[in-house]
Write a protein that holds these residues in place. Structure first.
Motif, PDB file in Angstrom:
ATOM      1  N   HIS A  34      59.882  32.729 -70.656  1.00 32.28           N
ATOM      2  CA  HIS A  34      60.263  33.889 -69.845  1.00 32.28           C
ATOM      3  C   HIS A  34      59.579  33.834 -68.499  1.00 32.28           C
ATOM      4  CE1 HIS A  34      56.612  35.252 -71.996  1.00 32.28           C
ATOM      5  NE2 HIS A  34      56.357  35.941 -70.891  1.00 32.28           N
ATOM      6  N   VAL A  35      59.998  34.753 -67.626  1.00 28.30           N
ATOM      7  CA  VAL A  35      59.544  34.756 -66.239  1.00 28.30           C
ATOM      8  C   VAL A  35      59.098  36.166 -65.848  1.00 28.30           C
ATOM      9  CG1 VAL A  35      60.283  34.441 -63.835  1.00 28.30           C
ATOM     10  CG2 VAL A  35      61.088  32.868 -65.596  1.00 28.30           C
ATOM     11  N   HIS A  36      57.959  36.254 -65.161  1.00 33.78           N
ATOM     12  CA  HIS A  36      57.529  37.470 -64.485  1.00 33.78           C
ATOM     13  C   HIS A  36      57.660  37.218 -62.984  1.00 33.78           C
ATOM     14  CE1 HIS A  36      55.666  39.085 -68.184  1.00 33.78           C
ATOM     15  NE2 HIS A  36      55.235  37.847 -68.393  1.00 33.78           N
ATOM     16  N   LEU A  37      58.197  38.177 -62.239  1.00 33.07           N
ATOM     17  CA  LEU A  37      58.465  37.988 -60.812  1.00 33.07           C
ATOM     18  C   LEU A  37      57.743  39.022 -59.963  1.00 33.07           C
ATOM     19  CD1 LEU A  37      62.320  37.408 -61.066  1.00 33.07           C
ATOM     20  CD2 LEU A  37      60.591  35.653 -60.629  1.00 33.07           C
ATOM     21  N   THR A  38      57.425  38.625 -58.733  1.00 34.54           N
ATOM     22  CA  THR A  38      56.959  39.591 -57.740  1.00 34.54           C
ATOM     23  C   THR A  38      58.164  40.340 -57.184  1.00 34.54           C
ATOM     24  OG1 THR A  38      57.174  38.020 -55.915  1.00 34.54           O
ATOM     25  CG2 THR A  38      55.048  38.075 -57.061  1.00 34.54           C
ATOM     26  N   ARG A  80      69.528  30.875 -68.226  1.00 34.97           N
ATOM     27  CA  ARG A  80      69.421  32.159 -68.938  1.00 34.97           C
ATOM     28  C   ARG A  80      68.000  32.399 -69.471  1.00 34.97           C
ATOM     29  NH1 ARG A  80      74.224  29.947 -70.224  1.00 34.97           N
ATOM     30  NH2 ARG A  80      73.447  29.070 -72.154  1.00 34.97           N
ATOM     31  N   VAL A  81      67.021  32.142 -68.620  1.00 37.25           N
ATOM     32  CA  VAL A  81      65.630  32.439 -68.957  1.00 37.25           C
ATOM     33  C   VAL A  81      65.368  33.911 -68.615  1.00 37.25           C
ATOM     34  CG1 VAL A  81      63.207  31.886 -68.525  1.00 37.25           C
ATOM     35  CG2 VAL A  81      64.939  30.059 -68.566  1.00 37.25           C
ATOM     36  N   ARG A  82      64.908  34.657 -69.577  1.00 42.29           N
ATOM     37  CA  ARG A  82      64.788  36.103 -69.448  1.00 42.29           C
ATOM     38  C   ARG A  82      63.705  36.501 -68.444  1.00 42.29           C
ATOM     39  NH1 ARG A  82      68.495  39.239 -70.275  1.00 42.29           N
ATOM     40  NH2 ARG A  82      68.886  38.138 -72.241  1.00 42.29           N
ATOM     41  N   VAL A  83      64.039  37.453 -67.595  1.00 43.20           N
ATOM     42  CA  VAL A  83      63.061  38.090 -66.722  1.00 43.20           C
ATOM     43  C   VAL A  83      62.415  39.241 -67.492  1.00 43.20           C
ATOM     44  CG1 VAL A  83      62.742  39.430 -64.602  1.00 43.20           C
ATOM     45  CG2 VAL A  83      64.301  37.459 -64.620  1.00 43.20           C
ATOM     46  N   MET A  84      61.095  39.349 -67.378  1.00 41.11           N
ATOM     47  CA  MET A  84      60.357  40.445 -67.991  1.00 41.11           C
ATOM     48  C   MET A  84      59.885  41.408 -66.904  1.00 41.11           C
ATOM     49  SD  MET A  84      60.505  39.683 -71.213  1.00 41.11           S
ATOM     50  CE  MET A  84      59.323  40.836 -71.924  1.00 41.11           C
ATOM     51  N   GLY A  85      59.923  42.702 -67.214  1.00 38.95           N
ATOM     52  CA  GLY A  85      59.513  43.694 -66.237  1.00 38.95           C
ATOM     53  C   GLY A  85      58.359  44.530 -66.755  1.00 38.95           C
ATOM     54  N   PRO A  86      57.773  45.331 -65.884  1.00 36.01           N
ATOM     55  CA  PRO A  86      58.096  45.459 -64.463  1.00 36.01           C
ATOM     56  C   PRO A  86      57.586  44.277 -63.655  1.00 36.01           C
ATOM     57  CG  PRO A  86      56.195  46.811 -65.006  1.00 36.01           C
ATOM     58  CD  PRO A  86      56.694  46.246 -66.307  1.00 36.01           C
ATOM     59  N   ASN A  87      57.963  44.235 -62.369  1.00 37.96           N
ATOM     60  CA  ASN A  87      57.502  43.147 -61.514  1.00 37.96           C
ATOM     61  C   ASN A  87      55.982  43.148 -61.410  1.00 37.96           C
ATOM     62  OD1 ASN A  87      60.127  42.315 -61.026  1.00 37.96           O
ATOM     63  ND2 ASN A  87      60.295  43.436 -59.090  1.00 37.96           N
ATOM     64  N   SER A  89      52.221  41.194 -59.522  1.00 40.64           N
ATOM     65  CA  SER A  89      51.651  40.787 -58.241  1.00 40.64           C
ATOM     66  C   SER A  89      51.767  39.289 -57.996  1.00 40.64           C
ATOM     67  CB  SER A  89      50.177  41.197 -58.167  1.00 40.64           C
ATOM     68  OG  SER A  89      49.438  40.599 -59.227  1.00 40.64           O
ATOM     69  N   ALA A  90      52.062  38.500 -59.051  1.00 48.31           N
ATOM     70  CA  ALA A  90      52.244  37.056 -58.908  1.00 48.31           C
ATOM     71  C   ALA A  90      53.366  36.604 -59.836  1.00 48.31           C
ATOM     72  CB  ALA A  90      50.953  36.311 -59.240  1.00 48.31           C
ATOM     73  N   THR A  91      54.203  35.711 -59.346  1.00 50.82           N
ATOM     74  CA  THR A  91      55.276  35.169 -60.176  1.00 50.82           C
ATOM     75  C   THR A  91      54.704  34.151 -61.155  1.00 50.82           C
ATOM     76  OG1 THR A  91      57.045  35.574 -58.581  1.00 50.82           O
ATOM     77  CG2 THR A  91      57.376  33.756 -60.118  1.00 50.82           C
ATOM     78  N   GLN A  92      55.120  34.265 -62.418  1.00 52.28           N
ATOM     79  CA  GLN A  92      54.579  33.429 -63.484  1.00 52.28           C
ATOM     80  C   GLN A  92      55.691  33.041 -64.440  1.00 52.28           C
ATOM     81  OE1 GLN A  92      50.742  34.590 -65.315  1.00 52.28           O
ATOM     82  NE2 GLN A  92      51.885  34.846 -67.216  1.00 52.28           N
ATOM     83  N   VAL A  93      55.757  31.761 -64.778  1.00 45.43           N
ATOM     84  CA  VAL A  93      56.737  31.239 -65.737  1.00 45.43           C
ATOM     85  C   VAL A  93      55.971  30.776 -66.969  1.00 45.43           C
ATOM     86  CG1 VAL A  93      58.559  29.540 -66.155  1.00 45.43           C
ATOM     87  CG2 VAL A  93      58.243  30.491 -63.850  1.00 45.43           C
TER      88      VAL A  93
END
Length: 211
Positions: A34-38, A80-87, A89-93
Motif C-alpha cells: 500500500h501507499v501513503h501520500l503527501t 491497483r495498489v491501494r492508497v491509505m488515508g489520511p494523507n 507528511s511524507a510519501t511512503q510505499v
C-alpha cells in the motif's frame, strides 16, 4: 443479514471480547502492499486534494481509500495498489520482500516514517506521476498499543517482544517492535510474506510472550 450470519457475527464479537480481556492476546492485521501520500503528491496523482474513504481500518482515523495507483520499479510494476488515508507528511510505499524482488528494488526493512535509507520508486496516478528518491520500505513487524496496554504488559515504546501464533503452521516470531501512542488500539501488523509463512490471517488472535 441471514440468521446464520447474525449468529456468526455474535460469536465473533463474544470471542473478541474474551480475548481482549487478556492483555497478552492481540488481534492480527495483515498488511498488503500500500501507499501513503503527501497532500502535494496526492494532488499530482489525482488532481484533487484528499482521498475518499472506502473502508475504515482498526486504528483511529485511518482508512483504505477508494483511490489506487500503479507503482513502478526497475524490473516491473504493480497496478491497483491501494492508497491509505489520511494523507501524511511524507510519501511512503510499503512492500513485502517478494514485492521488492518483482519490482527490482532493494528496499530496506524499516519502521514506518523512517525513510532516510528508503529505496527510490515511481508512483503513477490517473492525472500524473511522481518519482521519489526515498519512499519504498519493507515495514518491520510491529504491534500498536495504547499506554494502558503497554503498562499492563510491562512494556514501553520501542521495546521488542516475541509472539506465538496458533495453528498447523503456527510458531513463534521474534523482534516485534512495540509502538505506543495515546491514539493506538492494540493490533499486530505483519506483511503478506510473514503471514503466509506462519498461516496467519487478519482477525486472528495471537499471544505476546511474557518477558
Amino acid at each position: 443479514m441471514s440468521e446464520a450470519q447474525l449468529i456468526s457475527t455474535i460469536v465473533e464479537r463474544v470471542v473478541a471480547r474474551f480475548n481482549e480481556a487478556d492483555p497478552t492476546k492481540v488481534i492480527v492485521g495483515i498488511s498488503n502492499r500500500h501507499v501513503h501520500l503527501t497532500d502535494a503528491d496526492f494532488a499530482t496523482l489525482f488532481g484533487y486534494d484528499r482521498p475518499v474513504v472506502k473502508k475504515y481500518v482498526r486504528q483511529h482515523g485511518e482508512f483504505a481509500a477508494e483511490e489506487s495507483v500503479t507503482i513502478h520499479g526497475p524490473k516491473g510494476s504493480f497496478q491497483r495498489v491501494r492508497v491509505m488515508g489520511p494523507n501524511r507528511s511524507a510519501t511512503q510505499v510499503e512492500l513485502s520482500r517478494t514485492d521488492c524482488r518483482a519490482l527490482g528494488l532493494d528496499a530496506p526493512m524499516a519502521q514506518s516514517g523512517h525513510l532516510s535509507e528508503a529505496a527510490p520508486i515511481e508512483i503513477e496516478g490517473p492525472e500524473g506521476r511522481v518519482a521519489l528518491d526515498h519512499a519504498a520500505i519493507v515495514a518491520g513487524r510491529h504491534i500498536h498499543m495504547g499506554p494502558a496496554d503497554a503498562e499492563a504488559l510491562g512494556l514501553k515504546d520501542q521495546d521488542r517482544v516475541s509472539v506465538v501464533f496458533p495453528g498447523e503452521r503456527g510458531g513463534r516470531f521474534d523482534n516485534f517492535l512495540v509502538r505506543v501512542k495515546d491514539s493506538y488500539l492494540l493490533e499486530l501488523h505483519l506483511d503478506t510474506d510473514e503471514a503466509n509463512a506462519i498461516g496467519a490471517k487478519t482477525g486472528d488472535y495471537v499471544t505476546i510472550c511474557p518477558r
